[in-house]
Design an enzyme around this catalytic site. Structure first.
Site, short mmCIF file in Angstrom:
data_model
loop_
_atom_site.label_atom_id
_atom_site.label_comp_id
_atom_site.label_asym_id
_atom_site.label_seq_id
_atom_site.Cartn_x
_atom_site.Cartn_y
_atom_site.Cartn_z
N CYS A 159 54.63 14.35 1.50
CA CYS A 159 55.59 15.39 1.09
C CYS A 159 56.15 15.09 -0.31
O CYS A 159 56.82 14.08 -0.50
CB CYS A 159 56.71 15.44 2.13
SG CYS A 159 58.16 16.36 1.62
N CYS B 90 59.92 14.90 -0.40
CA CYS B 90 60.39 13.64 0.18
C CYS B 90 60.38 12.55 -0.88
O CYS B 90 61.31 11.74 -0.96
CB CYS B 90 59.53 13.23 1.37
SG CYS B 90 59.55 14.42 2.72
#
Length: 131
Positions: free
Chosen positions: A46, A49
């Site tokens: 991600c 993230c």
């Protein structure tokens, strides 16, 4: 976090890096604690993230003694994520004594300021419920 000394009236805390939780049993044990615990759901793939990684250690220091942070990889605990309705990542959910207090879940990139607002609100809600 644990107290490491006392400078006058200010208690200093040693910041323990965010604990990585790899299974549902450890997650449930972590969120059962009486202090506010924030579960951060991420993945290795991600991009959003990875965007928050540079400033999260500083936030952990800022909130030491008030919030315990745990990190979960969404791909390691898919059943738990389904149960908690974790769709977008990163997602943040605050717990106290096993009860969900508040969550910050959206498909948009989260800024440091938005995360700080969420953490402040989590403390506020946790304190209100403790009374």
């Amino acid at each position: 976090m644990k107290p490491v000394g006392n400078a006058g009236r200010t208690i200093l805390f040693e910041v323990i890096p965010m604990e990585k939780v790899h299974n549902e049993q450890d997650f449930r044990a972590a969120v059962e604690k009486s202090e506010v615990t924030v579960a951060v759901f991420k993945t290795t793939w991600c991009k959003d993230c990875h965007y928050i990684e540079p400033f999260m250690p500083d936030l952990e220091k800022t909130y030491a003694g008030r919030i315990t942070f745990i990190e979960l990889d969404r791909d390691e605990v898919p059943d738990l994520c389904e149960e908690l309705n974790i769709l977008g990542i990163p997602s943040f959910i605050a717990f106290r004594s096993g009860q969900e207090l508040i969550r910050f879940v959206s498909k948009l990139r989260k800024t440091r300021e938005e995360i700080e607002q969420f953490l402040d609100r989590a403390i506020e809600v946790g304190n209100a419920l403790a009374k």
